[in-house]
Write an enzyme that holds these catalytic residues in place. Structure first.
Site, PDB file in Angstrom:
ATOM      1  CG  HIS A 148      -0.308   9.747  -0.666  1.00  0.00           C
ATOM      2  ND1 HIS A 148      -0.461  10.663   0.351  1.00  0.00           N
ATOM      3  CD2 HIS A 148      -0.582   8.535  -0.126  1.00  0.00           C
ATOM      4  CE1 HIS A 148      -0.801  10.025   1.453  1.00  0.00           C
ATOM      5  NE2 HIS A 148      -0.882   8.737   1.205  1.00  0.00           N
ATOM      6  CG  ASP A 149      -4.365   8.897   0.549  1.00  0.00           C
ATOM      7  OD1 ASP A 149      -3.933   7.857   0.008  1.00  0.00           O
ATOM      8  OD2 ASP A 149      -4.218   9.152   1.750  1.00  0.00           O
TER       9      ASP A 149
ATOM     10  CD  GLN B 141      -2.784  -1.354   4.524  1.00  0.00           C
ATOM     11  OE1 GLN B 141      -3.906  -1.398   4.005  1.00  0.00           O
ATOM     12  NE2 GLN B 141      -1.984  -0.316   4.394  1.00  0.00           N
TER      13      GLN B 141
ATOM     14  CG  HIS C 195      -2.806  -0.373   9.259  1.00  0.00           C
ATOM     15  ND1 HIS C 195      -3.719   0.658   9.215  1.00  0.00           N
ATOM     16  CD2 HIS C 195      -1.924  -0.114   8.259  1.00  0.00           C
ATOM     17  CE1 HIS C 195      -3.418   1.480   8.223  1.00  0.00           C
ATOM     18  NE2 HIS C 195      -2.326   1.036   7.623  1.00  0.00           N
TER      19      HIS C 195
ATOM     20  NE  ARG D  68      -5.111   4.785  -2.729  1.00  0.00           N
ATOM     21  CZ  ARG D  68      -4.811   4.354  -1.508  1.00  0.00           C
ATOM     22  NH1 ARG D  68      -4.880   5.169  -0.482  1.00  0.00           N
ATOM     23  NH2 ARG D  68      -4.441   3.105  -1.290  1.00  0.00           N
TER      24      ARG D  68
ATOM     25  CG  ASP E 274      -1.950   1.146   1.168  1.00  0.00           C
ATOM     26  OD1 ASP E 274      -2.190   1.702   0.086  1.00  0.00           O
ATOM     27  OD2 ASP E 274      -2.503   1.493   2.247  1.00  0.00           O
TER      28      ASP E 274
ATOM     29  CG  ASP F 148      -1.507   6.260   7.642  1.00  0.00           C
ATOM     30  OD1 ASP F 148      -1.824   7.080   6.772  1.00  0.00           O
ATOM     31  OD2 ASP F 148      -1.854   5.057   7.604  1.00  0.00           O
TER      32      ASP F 148
ATOM     33  CD  GLU G   6      -4.263  10.159   6.534  1.00  0.00           C
ATOM     34  OE1 GLU G   6      -4.952  10.269   5.494  1.00  0.00           O
ATOM     35  OE2 GLU G   6      -4.330   9.165   7.261  1.00  0.00           O
TER      36      GLU G   6
HETATM   37  C1  OTU Z   1      -4.015   6.742   4.751  1.00  0.00           C
HETATM   38  O1  OTU Z   1      -5.198   7.197   4.126  1.00  0.00           O
HETATM   39  C2  OTU Z   1      -2.902   6.859   3.740  1.00  0.00           C
HETATM   40  O2  OTU Z   1      -2.718   8.195   3.387  1.00  0.00           O
HETATM   41  C3  OTU Z   1      -3.222   5.975   2.569  1.00  0.00           C
HETATM   42  O3  OTU Z   1      -2.310   6.121   1.525  1.00  0.00           O
HETATM   43  C4  OTU Z   1      -3.276   4.547   3.067  1.00  0.00           C
HETATM   44  O4  OTU Z   1      -3.740   3.716   2.043  1.00  0.00           O
HETATM   45  C5  OTU Z   1      -4.205   4.382   4.272  1.00  0.00           C
HETATM   46  O5  OTU Z   1      -4.072   5.423   5.239  1.00  0.00           O
HETATM   47  C6  OTU Z   1      -3.903   3.113   5.002  1.00  0.00           C
HETATM   48  O6  OTU Z   1      -2.653   3.193   5.643  1.00  0.00           O
HETATM   49  O7  OTU Z   1      -8.500   6.048   3.749  1.00  0.00           O
HETATM   50  O8  OTU Z   1      -8.139   6.602   1.216  1.00  0.00           O
HETATM   51  O9  OTU Z   1      -9.156   9.484   7.791  1.00  0.00           O
HETATM   52  O10 OTU Z   1      -8.750   8.804   5.091  1.00  0.00           O
HETATM   53  O11 OTU Z   1      -6.160   7.239   6.783  1.00  0.00           O
HETATM   54  C7  OTU Z   1      -7.144   6.954   2.115  1.00  0.00           C
HETATM   55  C8  OTU Z   1      -7.981   8.966   7.350  1.00  0.00           C
HETATM   56  C9  OTU Z   1      -7.465   6.574   3.516  1.00  0.00           C
HETATM   57  C10 OTU Z   1      -8.141   8.119   6.083  1.00  0.00           C
HETATM   58  C11 OTU Z   1      -6.800   7.749   5.677  1.00  0.00           C
HETATM   59  C12 OTU Z   1      -6.488   6.828   4.615  1.00  0.00           C
END
Ligand code: OTU
Length: 649
Positions: free
Chosen positions: A395-396, A252, A184, A520, A141, A284, A326
């Site tokens: 990045h999300d 995870q 996680h 993504r 991930d 995170d 985050e």
């Molecule tokens: C985060 O994002 C990271 O930024 C992601 O890249 C990871 O995939 C994820 O955690 C797992 O580690 O749901 O769609 O409220 O929005 O933790 C992204 C927080 C995610 C979530 C966020 C998550």
């Protein structure tokens, strides 16, 4: 407040440690420890209960803090004192951030060092290196599945290189952010492996269940994060013959913070990484830290208690080390990660301003500021000393997580408006300039999120494809306009790597194993250094965007009113296509006006009086370094243009 009983407990622990109190550094440490001990003690017992085993755990925790402090190197301790004495550095207009995937940007840590001059040229000084700790080759991930918190993945380098990079950055007045994936671990982490082999101690590090009874009860209220590729929140482990809670991917495994040992282990991880010289931690997925049956298991009060407890511990060893929350959650929940009540400002120091991000995209699609302004007006005040990360892209994916109430307030039907935005950004309408991809469309709820780079969502990819000059100009202007907002809004602007060059979607992820199912990756490009060279070539897209961003950043750094001292006033104007706010500091005032429309827009010149400018003295547009244009009746903004109108009062 001093509490005799808690204090005597602390004294007993310290007495047994036989510390050399003639050491000045250690005395400073003890001062901090006694300041925070009550919180550590009370929060710990508050979560885990008043049991003798928990008293032992607290003692153990204090011993770990002492050990970590003793291991902390001299230059870091000196750095701590500097940070401790200047808490304002985090709010400063001098900070500008960016984020990087090492393999996609510079290959590895060594390579990253050679990119510092490029970052300096743009003005970047806060560096978020995307997860780089050891993680499995495929199921990782993007690094958010850690298999060893104390090792750097060999693809990127080594822990000693982190140490030297952190040092090198500090010497250059730059700061290093690293991710701590607290919620996680990877299924390849030693704890998970031991659990899989049947070790009960480690099975209790996770949420594991023999049958579906509890998982099913949880499922009735748990949302799905990745519904398309990872439906459900539990994964069956045939070896263990148990169900494991896996809220994100099946690889995870969610850590079980109802077990105090998990918390202690995680604190040790943070202490270890702080001692490598990391300046800022990005924690995170913090909303997920505490699970409660019958709820969505996000933003539970205990998640906040745990964060405050972790903060209280880390602060004792490395004071002034900021935490980024985050928490991409509903707007009223986000500010709570700064801490509230007695803990205001004592939880996380920085949070992603997801509300601003989402609503900026709304403004791009609708060419209207009304939802943006409504959403921001509802954004609760944050404690002084804390700050936002202001970003356009990360990045999300982009989730449309604004509150329904705001949408209704401005006359939209919330779910229809969301559908409109998804359709707009995925290019479903003829008049849409955006080329995003729908992320995780969930047929059960009808919800979807959006993937795509800033440039592709803002129209650059389409304009380049069609070879239409006018559209290209508009797209470039949109990109610059959005950056002008995050750079002046208040908070640390975070410029997504590649956005400074107008990087469009990167479609080859579909051929990369472990990435093809997760779109993504379309906005996580392999950085093109040849393209970067074009930033020096007049007339190119890269030149136009890079030089504009560079200029915006340079102006920010000379504008103390752009620091984040909760010194922003949102303005309501007579034109919804214009987004307006005022930034004030001491005798400096800057009125920021942005035309979100592709046609010229006017705003009544009363706004200049409203913000008490003395028009006899003249007003300057900071961006163009010219007198700001206005007449008796209005100020006119050309399509997608902005003014930063300033006056010393
Ligand atoms: C985060 O994002 C990271 O930024 C992601 O890249 C990871 O995939 C994820 O955690 C797992 O580690 O749901 O769609 O409220 O929005 O933790 C992204 C927080 C995610 C979530 C966020 C998550």
């Amino acid at each position: 407040m001093y509490d005799p009983q808690t204090n005597s407990f602390l004294n007993n622990i310290l007495d047994q440690l036989d510390l050399d109190l003639s050491d000045k550094d250690l005395l400073r440490f003890i001062t901090r420890l006694s300041g925070n001990f009550e919180v550590i003690h009370n929060h710990f017992l508050g979560i885990y209960g008043e049991k003798s085993s928990n008293h032992k755990h607290i003692k153990n925790l204090v011993e770990e803090l002492v050990k970590a402090f003793q291991a902390r190197e001299k230059d870091l301790r000196q750095w701590d004192l500097k940070r401790e004495s200047d808490r304002g550095w985090l709010l400063s207009e001098q900070l500008v951030g960016s984020m990087f995937y090492l393999d996609r940007y510079s290959g590895n840590l060594k390579g990253f060092l050679t990119k510092i001059p490029y970052l300096k040229e743009l003005g970047i000084n806060v560096i978020h290196l995307m997860p780089l700790l050891k993680s499995p080759k495929i199921n990782n991930d993007g690094g958010y599945a850690v298999s060893d918190y104390r090792k750097v993945d060999e693809r990127y380098g080594s822990m000693s290189e982190i140490k030297s990079i952190a040092k090198k950055l500090r010497e250059n007045d730059m700061h290093l952010i690293l991710d701590i994936v607290v919620n996680h671990t990877s299924n390849e982490h030693i704890w998970a492996k031991k659990a899989a082999k049947g070790e009960k101690k480690y099975q209790e590090f996770y949420y594991t269940y023999e049958d579906r009874q509890i998982p099913d009860s949880f499922e009735s209220t748990l949302p799905e994060i990745f519904p398309t590729t990872e439906p459900g929140n539990f994964t069956y482990h045939p070896g263990m013959k148990k169900w494991i809670m896996t809220v994100f991917h099946d690889f995870q495994w969610d850590l079980n913070y109802t077990n105090p040992l998990v918390l202690i282990e995680m604190v040790k991880v943070l202490l270890y990484l702080a001692n490598q010289g990391v300046d800022i931690f990005r924690l995170d997925a913090v909303p997920f830290l505490w699970k409660r049956m019958g709820t969505a298991s996000q933003n539970e009060p205990e998640a906040h208690t745990i964060l405050q407890l972790i903060k209280a511990c880390i602060e004792v060893v490395s004071p002034g080390l900021p935490f980024i929350a985050e928490a991409i959650v509903a707007p009223p929940e986000i500010v709570k990660y700064f801490g509230d009540g007695d803990f205001a400002g004592k939880e996380c120091d920085i949070a992603y301003n997801a509300t601003l991000m989402t609503l900026l995209w709304d403004a791009v699609a609708t060419k209207n500021s009304k939802l943006l302004v409504a959403g921001l007006r509802h954004q609760l005040a944050k404690p002084l000393g804390t700050t936002w990360l202001c970003y356009i892209r990360s990045h999300d994916d982009i989730g449309l997580g604004y509150e329904d109430a705001y949408a209704r307030e401005v006359g939209y039907t919330p779910h229809l408006h969301r559908q409109y935005l998804v359709n707009f950004f995925t290019g479903k309408y003829d008049d849409s300039f955006a080329m995003g991809l729908p992320f995780m469309f969930d047929p059960k709820t009808g919800d979807a999120r959006i993937s795509g780079t800033t440039a592709s969502l803002a129209g650059l990819e389409k304009a380049l494809g069609q070879g239409k000059k006018a559209e290209l100009d508009k797209a470039i202007d949109r990109i610059i306009l959005l950056h002008a907002i995050i750079i002046s809004f208040g908070g640390i602007p975070l410029i997504y790597y590649g956005d400074e060059l107008g990087t469009t979607n990167h479609y080859s992820y579909v051929k990369e194993s472990g990435k093809s199912e997760d779109n993504r990756w379309v906005h996580r490009p392999i950085f093109d250094w040849e393209k970067a060279e074009k930033r020096n070539q007049k007339g190119t897209v890269e030149y136009r965007i890079f030089q504009a961003l560079k200029k915006l950043i340079a102006i920010r750094k000379k504008s103390p009113e752009f620091a984040d001292l909760n010194n922003r006033e949102l303005l309501t104007t007579d034109n919804e296509h214009i987004f307006a706010y005022l930034r004030i500091r001491d005798n400096l005032k800057t009125l920021c006006l942005y035309n979100l429309h592709d046609e010229p827009q006017k705003i009544g010149s009363y706004v200049l009086h409203q913000v008490n400018f003395d028009l006899k003295k003249g007003i300057i547009d900071k961006y163009r370094r010219k007198p700001a244009p206005y007449n008796e009746y209005y100020i006119e903004l050309p399509p997608y243009q902005f003014f930063w109108i300033t006056q010393k009062v």
